[in-house]
Design an enzyme around this catalytic site. Structure first.
Site, PDB file in Angstrom:
ATOM      1  CD  GLU A 142      -2.689  -1.345  -0.012  1.00  0.00           C
ATOM      2  OE1 GLU A 142      -3.188  -0.357  -0.573  1.00  0.00           O
ATOM      3  OE2 GLU A 142      -2.811  -2.511  -0.462  1.00  0.00           O
ATOM      4  CD1 TRP A 150      -1.366  -0.530  -3.963  1.00  0.00           C
ATOM      5  CD2 TRP A 150      -1.830   0.736  -5.771  1.00  0.00           C
ATOM      6  NE1 TRP A 150      -1.960  -1.326  -4.920  1.00  0.00           N
ATOM      7  CE2 TRP A 150      -2.257  -0.572  -6.030  1.00  0.00           C
ATOM      8  CE3 TRP A 150      -2.004   1.706  -6.769  1.00  0.00           C
ATOM      9  CZ2 TRP A 150      -2.858  -0.945  -7.232  1.00  0.00           C
ATOM     10  CZ3 TRP A 150      -2.607   1.342  -7.967  1.00  0.00           C
ATOM     11  CH2 TRP A 150      -3.027   0.034  -8.191  1.00  0.00           C
TER      12      TRP A 150
END
Ligand SMILES: Cc1cc2nc3c(=O)[nH]c(=O)nc-3n(C[C@H](O)[C@H](O)[C@H](O)COP(=O)(O)OP(=O)(O)OC[C@H]3O[C@@H](n4cnc5c(N)ncnc54)[C@H](O)[C@@H]3O)c2cc1C
Length: 455
Positions: free
Chosen positions: A278, A281
């Site tokens: 994440e 990301w």
């Protein structure tokens, strides 16, 4: 300010890095060998656009500045805080310092990749050049930045999976090493006041003087900056269930730099590879907005800007208020209004519902999130919205339409999350669905398909 001759100073201009620990721009300022001042500007270019004068983010920043001022005070380092247009404030500061015979030698800052910030920093570089002040940026708010992860042909990635692979290959120890800002502050103790005892920083402008107020729920809405390792260890299993405290809640702190992204990585890598993904990301979207600034406003894939959005204002109002008749959508929208946060799984569901079921332009939803999310970050928000609308660089295909009822059955089976935010759920007071899923789904797919086929 009294007149006196003193040695040049360095300034650390804080923006997205509101902390003293592990702060690279602060390290660079301290390493200059000059006495250091830290500064922050409440930018009217941003604040004037905020309609809610009890904006939690403004109050949060204001509170953090007091904390920083107290911490810096222990090291004899002043904090200078301005309110106005960035160019006006710097012009004023440079005049004030000149009048006090203080020469600013260099200004250090952490790089910011958003289009507005890029433009601001370009014009500030010009202003500093005219005043013979060196302006130096450093990577601090991401782990790998702009050109550090490129394809073999030297172009930026636009698809996440190969980007993430290359990201991992490209990562070096120094990208995640703790910056020794605290150590350096400690050894530079009181140097600023030793050499500039005639200068004192003006008081931090009050929130009211800037037209804002502290919302009464600020404390309850700000999550802890502590990274809970046991939560990270269970992240992969729990992250999708909005009723469970299964995610880190660090997004606000990563946004404003009250937690270092490198510290987050160092702790995360020990606990959960999924969680580190994440963070990748996050780097990915920062890289995208840097290389493709048009995507901050327009669809990354231009063909999607041909979609004839319905933009029904009543539907939009029902979505914003959490009254669509789809419980998981309504719970998310109400959580957002009440707390400034929404769980990631629910963000995906409500965003898909707006763009597909209601055929409302993703930009309307993006703006609503921008107004309310405590962790609002242009790159991640636009990235998330374009992903949901199908028009992003690495987006969900247009024919994938989340079924909100199926999402609810899968991720909030006991309706625990729904009952928390929609107390009238299951009673006659709860609204009927504003659109029927099966009909809306077919309409969305046909509308998208027709628009994308046109050339
Ligand atoms: C429509 C939509 C809008 C979004 N808007 C924002 C936004 O404005 N600001 C924002 O920080 N995130 C945004 N996200 C991403 C994500 O929902 C939040 O980062 C996450 O819910 C924050 O909770 P957490 O800190 O507990 O995350 P965790 O799951 O614990 O993740 C750790 C950190 O990784 C980063 N992260 C996690 N997921 C993503 C993602 N998909 N994209 C980029 N970074 C991610 C965040 O910094 C987060 O704090 C959006 C997602 C969608 C679908």
């Amino acid at each position: 300010m009294k007149h006196s001759h003193s040695q040049p100073i360095a300034i650390h201009w804080m923006r997205r890095d509101l902390r003293l620990q592990d702060n690279r721009a602060l390290v660079n300022a301290l390493k200059s060998g000059h006495p250091v001042i830290c500064c922050f500007i409440f930018d009217r270019g941003i604040l004037d656009l905020l309609q809610n004068k009890r904006d939690r983010r403004v109050a949060f920043i204001h509170r953090e500045l007091y904390r920083l001022q107290a911490e810096l005070n222990d090291y004899g380092t002043p904090l200078l805080v301005g309110y106005g247009s960035v160019a006006d404030i710097w012009t004023q500061w440079m005049e004030d310092f000149t009048a006090a015979s203080i020469k600013i030698s260099e200004v250090h800052t952490a790089r910011d990749y958003e289009p507005y910030a890029q433009e601001r920093d370009r014009s500030m570089a010009e202003l500093f050049r005219k005043h013979k002040v060196e302006f130096k940026g450093v990577k601090d708010s991401v782990i790998l930045e702009k050109d550090e992860v490129l394809k073999k042909d030297g172009l930026p990635y636009t698809v996440f999976t190969p980007y993430s692979r290359k990201w991992k290959e490209a990562l070096r120890d120094h990208d995640i090493l703790e910056a020794n800002s605290i150590e350096l502050l400690a050894v530079s103790d009181n140097r600023f006041f030793e050499s500039h005892d005639h200068w004192t920083a003006p008081e931090i402008p009050s929130l009211t003087s800037m037209g804002f107020e502290t919302p009464s729920d600020l404390d309850v809405c700000i999550p802890s900056p502590h990274i809970d390792s046991s939560r990270l260890e269970q992240y992969a299993e729990q992250r999708d269930f909005p009723a469970v405290a299964g995610t880190s809640r660090l997004s606000l702190h990563l946004r404003f730099g009250t937690v270092s992204i490198r510290a987050a990585y160092r702790q995360g890598i020990e606990a959960s590879e999924k969680w580190v993904m994440e963070l990748i990301w996050r780097d990915f979207y920062q890289m995208i907005v840097y290389h493709f600034p048009h995507a901050a406003k327009d669809s990354f894939r231009p063909a999607y800007d041909r979609i004839p959005w319905s933009n029904d204002e009543e539907h939009f109002a029902a979505w914003c208020a959490g009254k669509t008749g789809y419980p998981i959508v309504d719970a998310g929208m109400r959580e957002l209004l009440a707390t400034g946060f929404m769980h990631n799984r629910v963000r995906m569901v409500v965003a898909s519902f707006l763009c597909k079921h209601l055929l409302i332009d993703w930009r309307w939803g993006e703006q609503h999130f921008a107004a309310h999310l405590l962790d609002y970050d242009l790159a991640s928000n636009v990235g998330g919205w374009q992903w949901a609308a199908g028009c992003g660089c690495d987006a969900a295909p247009y024919f994938r339409v989340f079924n909100p009822t199926a999402q609810q059955a899968k991720f909030d089976r006991q309706a625990t999350y729904i009952q928390k935010w929609v107390p009238e759920y299951g009673t006659s007071a709860y609204p009927e669905p504003i659109v029927e899923h099966a009909v809306a789904r077919v309409k969305a797919i046909e509308t998208y398909k027709a628009a994308l086929q046109k050339d």
